[in-house]
Write an enzyme that holds these catalytic residues in place. Structure first.
Site: not given
Length: 243
Positions: A83, A85-86, A154, A194
């Site tokens: 959403p 955040a990174w 991610d 990731k």
């Protein structure tokens, strides 16, 4: 797609009634345990307090604190950004909004299969599959310099619950990024991706070592203890020629 969206529908139901307890009453045992763990998670509480969209922000903050991968003026692409955040962290770190007039201004492009709420300082490309050639072409068009200094990922596929299959699907996504890298990553650039640990992890590591001069394995403390997620940090991208 970030795993922050796991059980997102459960969270939405709880938020609509503004409390956790009634929401837990009608859930299955697995749903109950997930929600209880989520709302008791210290990183979830910190993300709300510091206005990050997801707890995953603290994974990137921790990695950057230890390895200094982000700084003002960098151009970055965040894959699986929803959403967002990174992207929030990267916008701050690369000075994408120009908040610090004395520092170079960076650029942030976020890509995801999902819709993404707007974020000042970031350009988002939603409903986009990173493995699709059309998406890759659009990415190149959106980058001000045609290339970036760092690729962040991610990403996570929709989980099937079959651990080995999910592992292989995520490894495939990481390989898709490596296929894209010659077209968008500056020589000397960095990739942080990731993966879920499993039998094919060594194949990804081998490829990264072929393409980068330095590769290390990282598991931030902000990762859940029971999670198989790990990160490869690859630095000093080797010069590649593209056609």
């Amino acid at each position: 797609m970030s795993r922050c969206w796991t059980s997102a529908s459960l969270l939405l139901q709880c938020r609509r009634i503004h409390t956790v307890a009634p929401c837990l009453k009608n859930k299955t045992g697995a749903e109950h345990r997930w929600l209880e763990r989520h709302f008791n998670d210290p990183y979830v509480k910190k993300s709300k307090k510091q206005n990050y969209r997801c707890r995953s922000a603290f994974k990137l903050l921790e990695i950057d604190e230890k390895h200094s991968i982000l700084h003002p003026g960098l151009h970055a692409i965040d894959c699986g950004t929803a959403p967002g955040a990174w992207a929030q962290v990267v916008v701050e770190k690369v000075n994408a909004t120009g908040a610090d007039p004395a520092a170079p201004v960076g650029f942030v492009l976020g890509v995801d299969l999902l819709q993404i709420s707007p974020l000042e300082g970031a350009v988002f490309l939603p409903h986009a599959n990173i493995a699709d050639p059309d998406t890759q072409k659009r990415i190149q068009e959106l980058l001000p310099k045609g290339k970036v200094d760092i690729i962040l990922s991610d990403m996570a596929p929709n989980a099937t619950g079959i651990r080995e299959l999910d592992h292989q699907k995520l490894i495939s996504l990481c390989f898709a990024l490596l296929d894209l890298a010659p077209h968008i990553l500056h020589p000397g650039g960095t990739m942080l991706c990731k993966f879920w640990d499993g039998k094919d992890s060594h194949l990804l590591q081998k490829k990264l070592k072929q393409d980068f001069r330095e590769v290390r394995t990282i598991k931030p403390q902000a990762c859940r203890k029971e999670s198989a997620e790990v990160y490869y940090l690859a630095r000093s991208y080797k010069t590649k020629h593209t056609t």
